[in-house]
Motif scaffolding. Structure first.
Motif, PDB file in Angstrom:
ATOM      1  N   ALA A 166      12.192   6.523   7.781  1.00 13.13           N
ATOM      2  CA  ALA A 166      13.520   6.139   8.276  1.00 13.13           C
ATOM      3  C   ALA A 166      13.464   5.672   9.725  1.00 13.13           C
ATOM      4  N   VAL A 167      12.455   6.116  10.464  1.00 14.86           N
ATOM      5  CA  VAL A 167      12.294   5.674  11.855  1.00 14.86           C
ATOM      6  C   VAL A 167      11.013   4.850  12.019  1.00 14.86           C
ATOM      7  N   GLY A 168      10.501   4.335  10.898  1.00 15.10           N
ATOM      8  CA  GLY A 168       9.364   3.423  10.949  1.00 15.10           C
ATOM      9  C   GLY A 168       8.009   4.076  11.148  1.00 15.10           C
ATOM     10  N   LEU A 169       7.874   5.351  10.799  1.00 17.02           N
ATOM     11  CA  LEU A 169       6.601   6.049  10.967  1.00 17.02           C
ATOM     12  C   LEU A 169       6.014   6.435   9.621  1.00 17.02           C
ATOM     13  N   THR A 170       4.686   6.389   9.525  1.00 17.46           N
ATOM     14  CA  THR A 170       4.027   6.953   8.357  1.00 17.46           C
ATOM     15  C   THR A 170       3.989   8.460   8.543  1.00 17.46           C
ATOM     16  N   SER A 171       3.597   9.187   7.525  1.00 22.23           N
ATOM     17  CA  SER A 171       3.540  10.651   7.641  1.00 22.23           C
ATOM     18  C   SER A 171       2.514  11.073   8.688  1.00 22.23           C
ATOM     19  N   THR A 173       0.854  -1.191   0.000  1.00 20.79           N
ATOM     20  CA  THR A 173       0.000   0.000   0.000  1.00 20.79           C
ATOM     21  C   THR A 173       0.887   1.236   0.000  1.00 20.79           C
ATOM     22  N   ALA A 174       0.533   2.205  -0.835  1.00 20.35           N
ATOM     23  CA  ALA A 174       1.311   3.434  -0.968  1.00 20.35           C
ATOM     24  C   ALA A 174       0.501   4.613  -0.454  1.00 20.35           C
ATOM     25  N   GLU A 175       1.181   5.539   0.199  1.00 20.76           N
ATOM     26  CA  GLU A 175       0.567   6.766   0.700  1.00 20.76           C
ATOM     27  C   GLU A 175       1.379   7.941   0.174  1.00 20.76           C
TER      28      GLU A 175
END
Length: 159
Positions: A127-132, A48-50
Motif C-alpha cells: 500500500a505504500v510501495g514496499l515489498t515485504s 514477479t510474485a513474492e
C-alpha cells in the motif's frame, strides 16, 4: 520400539518430504498468481510474485503502469504504481503515504490489540510501495531511531 513404529531417521525423512512438498506448492501458487495477473493485463509486462503472509506481493514492470483495479473470482488484485498486493489488504492505499501512517492505520483497525500486528504491516506494505523485505528493513530502521516501539512482541505503535 515396536516393529510398526518409524525410526527417528524415517520421521526426519518424512518431515523433509513435507517441507519439499510445501515449497513445491508455494512455487506452483506463485506461478499461478503470475499467470493470472499476466492474463488480465492488456500490455506486455514482467510479472514477479513474492509470497508474503497469507498472500502475495506482485511486481509488474514496465514503469508506465497507472492505478488499475482487476477482479477475478479467486483473486482480488489492487494495482498501485508498479506493485500489486494480493490477499487481504486491510488499508486503502490512498489514505497512507508512508509506513508510519500504515502502522497507525492498521493499529486503528486492530484497536482491540496492543498495537498494529507486525505481520499485517508487512503484508500490507504494498500500500505504500514496499515489498515485504523492504518493509522489514524500514521497520527495523524506525525502531532503531525510536520512531516506533513494541508494546508487546510482534505488535508496533508509533511514538
Amino acid at each position: 520400539m515396536s516393529d510398526t513404529s518409524e525410526t527417528p531417521s524415517e520421521l526426519l525423512d518424512a518431515a523433509d518430504d513435507h517441507d519439499e512438498r510445501a515449497e513445491s506448492l508455494r512455487r506452483e501458487a506463485r506461478r499461478n498468481v503470475e499467470t493470472a495477473i499476466r492474463d488480465q493485463l492488456d500490455f506486455e509486462a514482467t510479472v514477479t510474485a513474492e509470497h508474503s503472509g497469507d498472500g502475495f506481493v506482485v511486481e509488474v514492470k514496465p514503469d508506465a503502469l497507472s492505478t488499475v483495479e482487476l477482479d477475478d473470482d479467486d483473486l482480488n488484485v489492487s494495482v498501485r504504481a508498479a506493485t500489486l498486493a494480493i490477499g487481504a489488504i486491510e488499508v486503502d492505499p490512498e489514505t497512507v503515504r508512508n509506513i508510519r501512517e500504515l502502522i497507525d492505520e492498521i493499529g486503528e483497525l486492530h484497536s482491540d490489540q496492543p498495537g498494529a500486528p507486525r505481520d499485517v504491516i508487512v503484508r500490507n506494505a504494498a500500500a505504500v510501495g514496499l515489498t515485504s523485505d523492504e518493509a522489514e528493513r524500514e521497520l527495523d530502521k524506525l525502531r532503531t531511531r525510536g520512531e516506533i516501539y513494541e508494546p508487546q512482541s510482534d505488535y508496533l505503535r508509533t511514538t
